[in-house]
Design a protein around this motif. Structure first.
Motif, mmCIF file in Angstrom:
data_model
loop_
_atom_site.group_PDB
_atom_site.id
_atom_site.type_symbol
_atom_site.label_atom_id
_atom_site.label_comp_id
_atom_site.label_asym_id
_atom_site.label_seq_id
_atom_site.Cartn_x
_atom_site.Cartn_y
_atom_site.Cartn_z
ATOM 1 N N GLU A 19 0.835 -1.200 0.000
ATOM 2 C CA GLU A 19 0.000 0.000 0.000
ATOM 3 C C GLU A 19 0.874 1.255 0.000
ATOM 4 O O GLU A 19 0.630 2.194 -0.758
ATOM 5 N N LEU A 20 1.909 1.275 0.840
ATOM 6 C CA LEU A 20 2.803 2.427 0.906
ATOM 7 C C LEU A 20 3.482 2.661 -0.439
ATOM 8 O O LEU A 20 3.556 3.804 -0.919
ATOM 9 N N LEU A 23 0.942 4.156 -2.848
ATOM 10 C CA LEU A 23 0.648 5.561 -2.541
ATOM 11 C C LEU A 23 1.781 6.481 -2.987
ATOM 12 O O LEU A 23 1.538 7.542 -3.559
ATOM 13 N N GLU A 56 -7.060 16.070 -1.185
ATOM 14 C CA GLU A 56 -6.674 14.672 -1.374
ATOM 15 C C GLU A 56 -5.181 14.491 -1.163
ATOM 16 O O GLU A 56 -4.743 13.482 -0.598
ATOM 17 N N GLN A 59 -4.580 14.338 2.565
ATOM 18 C CA GLN A 59 -4.992 13.037 3.111
ATOM 19 C C GLN A 59 -4.011 11.947 2.727
ATOM 20 O O GLN A 59 -3.687 11.069 3.527
ATOM 21 N N LEU A 60 -3.532 11.994 1.498
ATOM 22 C CA LEU A 60 -2.557 11.020 1.023
ATOM 23 C C LEU A 60 -1.274 11.100 1.842
ATOM 24 O O LEU A 60 -0.759 10.075 2.304
ATOM 25 N N GLU A 61 -0.763 12.311 2.039
ATOM 26 C CA GLU A 61 0.473 12.477 2.798
ATOM 27 C C GLU A 61 0.296 12.039 4.251
ATOM 28 O O GLU A 61 1.211 11.478 4.853
ATOM 29 N N GLU A 62 -0.889 12.262 4.798
ATOM 30 C CA GLU A 62 -1.176 11.810 6.163
ATOM 31 C C GLU A 62 -1.145 10.281 6.239
ATOM 32 O O GLU A 62 -0.579 9.704 7.166
ATOM 33 N N ARG A 63 -1.746 9.610 5.267
ATOM 34 C CA ARG A 63 -1.752 8.141 5.233
ATOM 35 C C ARG A 63 -0.339 7.604 5.040
ATOM 36 O O ARG A 63 0.051 6.627 5.684
ATOM 37 N N ILE A 64 0.453 8.237 4.185
ATOM 38 C CA ILE A 64 1.841 7.815 3.969
ATOM 39 C C ILE A 64 2.626 7.925 5.273
ATOM 40 O O ILE A 64 3.348 7.001 5.657
ATOM 41 N N LYS A 66 1.466 7.860 8.299
ATOM 42 C CA LYS A 66 0.973 6.848 9.247
ATOM 43 C C LYS A 66 1.553 5.467 8.919
ATOM 44 O O LYS A 66 2.003 4.749 9.806
ATOM 45 N N LEU A 67 1.545 5.106 7.641
ATOM 46 C CA LEU A 67 2.101 3.812 7.235
ATOM 47 C C LEU A 67 3.590 3.726 7.539
ATOM 48 O O LEU A 67 4.077 2.690 8.005
#
Length: 158
Positions: A19-20, A23, A56, A59-64, A66-67
């Motif tokens: 996933e990382l 992204l 977006e 949000q993408l950078e936040e998820r990256i 976190k991962l």
């Protein structure tokens, strides 16, 4: 946010790494292209495409982030280390709901890997926490918002 150990199975680790990678290599580029297109429309003060793409991107950078934090703190659960004597992280457990006489199978995983729809429950969830350290045939009481659920552990496997 305090960093703490995150328990992952090999399958969960690979899933998060994939996933990382997706992204960073694909989604980042797609959003950058959308931002570039939106900027081409001119005035960004009333440009909804630009605003949406920037949201977006955030949000993408936040998820990256976190991962990356999860993977940095990952503790791999080795199948060989999973005991079948007691329930532990990585165990597959078949339990029987004593009230409804139904059997369910759960895999106890770390919170980052939990997916109740796949039968993967977190070691931090009420059911996961109650099952940890218990043996086959034991009856476990789980306190949930609706009251008390009683499960009997039928089997523990890897």
């Amino acid at each position: 946010m305090a960093e703490r150990d995150v328990f992952l199975t090999l399958e969960g680790l690979k899933k998060l790494e994939n996933e990382l990678d997706e992204l960073k290599s694909v989604k980042r580029r797609e959003i950058a292209d959308r931002i570039k297109q939106a900027l081409a429309f001119g005035d960004i003060s009333e440009n909804s495409e630009y605003d949406q793409a920037k949201n977006e991107q955030g949000q993408l950078e936040e998820r990256i982030a976190k991962l990356e934090m999860i993977l940095r703190n990952a503790k791999l659960i080795d199948d060989e280390d999973i005991s079948t004597d007691v329930v532990s992280i990585g165990s597959k457990v078949i339990v029987k709901d004593l009230e409804y006489d139904e059997e369910m199978e759960y895999t106890i995983v770390g919170s980052a890997e939990a997916d109740p729809y796949e039968g993967k429950i977190s070691n931090e969830s009420p059911v996961g926490r109650a099952l940890l350290g218990k043996k086959e045939e034991e009856i476990v009481e789980v306190h949930v918002p609706d009251g008390l659920i009683k499960y009997q552990i039928l089997s523990i496997t890897r």
